[in-house]
Scaffold this active site. Structure first.
Site, PDB file in Angstrom:
ATOM      1  N   ASP A   1      15.468  76.541  68.703  1.00  0.00           N
ATOM      2  CA  ASP A   1      14.894  77.782  69.221  1.00  0.00           C
ATOM      3  C   ASP A   1      14.690  77.577  70.719  1.00  0.00           C
ATOM      4  O   ASP A   1      13.710  76.963  71.156  1.00  0.00           O
ATOM      5  CB  ASP A   1      13.569  78.073  68.504  1.00  0.00           C
ATOM      6  CG  ASP A   1      12.861  79.290  69.091  1.00  0.00           C
ATOM      7  OD1 ASP A   1      13.329  79.823  70.120  1.00  0.00           O
ATOM      8  OD2 ASP A   1      11.833  79.693  68.527  1.00  0.00           O
TER       9      ASP A   1
ATOM     10  N   LYS B   1      13.692  85.773  76.293  1.00  0.00           N
ATOM     11  CA  LYS B   1      13.034  85.623  77.600  1.00  0.00           C
ATOM     12  C   LYS B   1      13.996  85.686  78.793  1.00  0.00           C
ATOM     13  O   LYS B   1      14.409  86.772  79.188  1.00  0.00           O
ATOM     14  CB  LYS B   1      12.194  84.341  77.618  1.00  0.00           C
ATOM     15  CG  LYS B   1      11.129  84.349  76.491  1.00  0.00           C
ATOM     16  CD  LYS B   1      10.055  83.320  76.660  1.00  0.00           C
ATOM     17  CE  LYS B   1       9.181  83.191  75.440  1.00  0.00           C
ATOM     18  NZ  LYS B   1       7.901  83.831  75.476  1.00  0.00           N
TER      19      LYS B   1
ATOM     20  N   TYR C   1       6.193  77.895  67.483  1.00  0.00           N
ATOM     21  CA  TYR C   1       6.193  79.343  67.270  1.00  0.00           C
ATOM     22  C   TYR C   1       7.616  79.857  67.389  1.00  0.00           C
ATOM     23  O   TYR C   1       8.338  79.488  68.319  1.00  0.00           O
ATOM     24  CB  TYR C   1       5.300  80.008  68.324  1.00  0.00           C
ATOM     25  CG  TYR C   1       5.207  81.512  68.226  1.00  0.00           C
ATOM     26  CD1 TYR C   1       4.540  82.117  67.161  1.00  0.00           C
ATOM     27  CD2 TYR C   1       5.774  82.334  69.204  1.00  0.00           C
ATOM     28  CE1 TYR C   1       4.438  83.499  67.076  1.00  0.00           C
ATOM     29  CE2 TYR C   1       5.670  83.729  69.126  1.00  0.00           C
ATOM     30  CZ  TYR C   1       5.006  84.306  68.058  1.00  0.00           C
ATOM     31  OH  TYR C   1       4.907  85.675  67.967  1.00  0.00           O
TER      32      TYR C   1
HETATM   33  N1  PLP Z   1      10.533  81.433  69.954  1.00  0.00           N
HETATM   34  C1  PLP Z   1       9.837  80.878  70.939  1.00  0.00           C
HETATM   35  C2  PLP Z   1      10.023  79.423  71.229  1.00  0.00           C
HETATM   36  C3  PLP Z   1       8.942  81.626  71.685  1.00  0.00           C
HETATM   37  O1  PLP Z   1       8.236  81.038  72.662  1.00  0.00           O
HETATM   38  C4  PLP Z   1       8.783  83.000  71.376  1.00  0.00           C
HETATM   39  C5  PLP Z   1       7.826  83.827  72.122  1.00  0.00           C
HETATM   40  O2  PLP Z   1       7.005  83.369  72.849  1.00  0.00           O
HETATM   41  C6  PLP Z   1       9.540  83.544  70.349  1.00  0.00           C
HETATM   42  C7  PLP Z   1      10.406  82.745  69.647  1.00  0.00           C
HETATM   43  C8  PLP Z   1       9.416  84.992  70.008  1.00  0.00           C
HETATM   44  O3  PLP Z   1       9.994  85.761  71.005  1.00  0.00           O
HETATM   45  P1  PLP Z   1       9.556  87.285  71.232  1.00  0.00           P
HETATM   46  O4  PLP Z   1       8.166  87.281  71.703  1.00  0.00           O
HETATM   47  O5  PLP Z   1      10.565  87.786  72.237  1.00  0.00           O
HETATM   48  O6  PLP Z   1       9.739  87.973  69.920  1.00  0.00           O
END
Ligand code: PLP
Length: 439
Positions: free
Chosen positions: A242, A270, A147
């Site tokens: 990511d 985060k 994700y």
């Molecule tokens: N990338 C990863 C690995 C994530 O776990 C998340 C959210 O859980 C995101 C991107 C998206 O971040 P946000 O919820 O701050 O938009």
């Protein structure tokens, strides 16, 4: 831990449902995947959540990752209070942003510049735009069950809430947008090579969660990340890590440091916001300078670099930089919880696989090791839901989904881990008694 008054929560849910779709502002909070309505939380402190009825839970969600020092960590609260008196938003260049950027660049291997945004979604979306803008190629590769936020190009076989609720590919996303998103299998280099062979000169980037956390916690197999580095180099494609989840959680330099692999672009979110909404795209100057105002790739944000949010972030990052022993201690806590839970299930008929990397941990009700998305799909999510309910009744708040990682904070003590294991013992006993009615 006291038991909740279901009435208070169901009344809140009826009100919530009238004014918010599904009663929530992010899908997995709805608990729909667990077959029940959500528990409403009123406040949080350290590793505890306090429900709307004042009931208390040990928290293994940590706001889905950010709260590495637990909730309401006093240094962040103090720093933010001081900042509130100076300004909440300016919308111009600030000294704080410079401090934040210098700190991040000093901690993360291989990066020279950053751009601040407001969420992990924005960070990943922009990272992809940079790679498409520079290479002139359109296609990207992501992995099944990973994700990267809810921007259109990522909503193909996506993990997290999309997976929990059974909509891994969203409607409303134009076919034109996702036709360029190719999907490979995590921990399967062959699947990546094949996509490059079938799409020569067309792939701008590979984006990966270096430790997958949105289909439950799945560590990269030996050589997987290094293999991705080699394949992307060979095909002149960008490698994007990511690290929204893994960044500053697994090591002060993130997964790049832990696995000794350098990506071309790295995204964060985060933890870097200390509980406030912050995202970052980071990389070498030669790539980052393609962004406006220097370069042709546009990206902007009214609240980007918000002084309150980055004050919180600076406070957290400084502590992590000055105190790297935190990671050893978190790893120990993670191991202790894994060992304890393994022991609970060892002599039962319930097959369990527990994956743990540092303070990320997931429990799968599965017969065989869980190393790929296909393995995750074999896990029994009905038993997970039943276990989740029992744990909640016993004072432990796990993520309401078998497709999520649990997060440990520095505020989790040995006693709380013991308490969690005791709760698991009680929950498992209960599962056996009511085996035919799991949920
Ligand atoms: N990338 C990863 C690995 C994530 O776990 C998340 C959210 O859980 C995101 C991107 C998206 O971040 P946000 O919820 O701050 O938009």
């Amino acid at each position: 831990m006291n038991v909740m008054d279901h009435n208070i929560h169901s009344k809140l849910f009826s009100r919530a449902e009238k004014v918010m779709p599904g009663g929530v502002n992010s899908p997995v909070r709805s608990f729909a995947g667990m077959g029940r309505t959500p528990v409403f939380i009123n406040r949080a402190e350290g590793s505890f959540l306090f429900g709307a009825d004042g009931e208390k839970y040990v928290d293994y969600i940590g706001s889905w990752g950010p709260m590495i020092f637990g909730h309401a960590w006093p240094p962040v609260a103090e720093a933010v209070k001081k900042q509130l008196e100076k300004s909440t938003s300016i919308g111009l260049a600030t000294d704080k942003e410079v401090e934040f950027a210098e700190l991040l660049v000093s901690m993360v291997p291989g990066i020279e510049k950053i751009r601040l945004v407001n969420s992990g979604t924005e960070a990943c979306m922009t990272a992809i735009r940079i790679t498409r803008g520079i290479t002139g190629k359109q296609k990207i590769i992501k992995f099944n069950g990973c994700y990267h936020g809810h921007a259109d190009p990522f909503l193909v076989n996506a993990g997290s809430g999309a997976l929990t609720l059974g909509n891994p590919s969203s409607s409303g996303v134009p076919h034109e947008t996702v036709k360029d998103t190719l999907v490979a299998d995590f921990n399967d280099l062959e699947s990546v090579s094949q996509l490059f062979e079938k799409n020569p000169e067309k792939i701008a980037a590979v984006i990966v969660e270096p430790v997958a956390g949105n289909m439950g916690c799945i560590p990269p197999e030996n050589g997987f990340l290094k293999g991705l580095r080699e394949i992307t180099k060979k095909h002149s494609a960008f490698l994007i890590f990511d690290e929204v989840m893994t960044g500053f959680r697994l090591a002060a330099g993130g997964a790049q440091q832990l696995y000794d692999v350098e990506a071309d672009l790295v995204t964060f979110g985060k933890i870097i916001g200390g509980g406030f909404p912050v995202g970052v795209i980071a990389g070498k100057t030669q790539w980052m300078d393609y962004l406006a105002p220097l370069g042709p790739i546009y990206q902007a944000g009214t609240l980007s670099g918000n002084p309150v949010a980055i004050t919180a972030g600076i406070t957290v990052l400084k502590e992590l930089k000055e105190n790297p022993a935190i990671y050893h201690s978190l790893e120990q806590k993670g191991k202790q919880l894994k060992t304890g839970l393994d022991e609970v299930f060892k002599n039962t008929e319930i097959p369990v696989q527990i994956n743990q990397v540092g303070s990320m941990i997931s429990l799968f009700f599965a017969e065989e090791k869980v190393e790929t998305f296909k393995d995750v799909q074999k896990a029994d999510m009905e038993i997970f839901a039943a276990f989740f309910h029992r744990m909640l009744e016993n004072g432990i708040h796990l993520p309401p989904s078998g497709y999520e990682s649990w997060f440990l904070a520095t505020t989790i003590t040995d006693e709380l881990i013991e308490f969690t294991i005791e709760a698991a013992i009680k929950s498992v006993k209960d599962l056996f008694i009511q085996k035919e009615h799991y949920v």
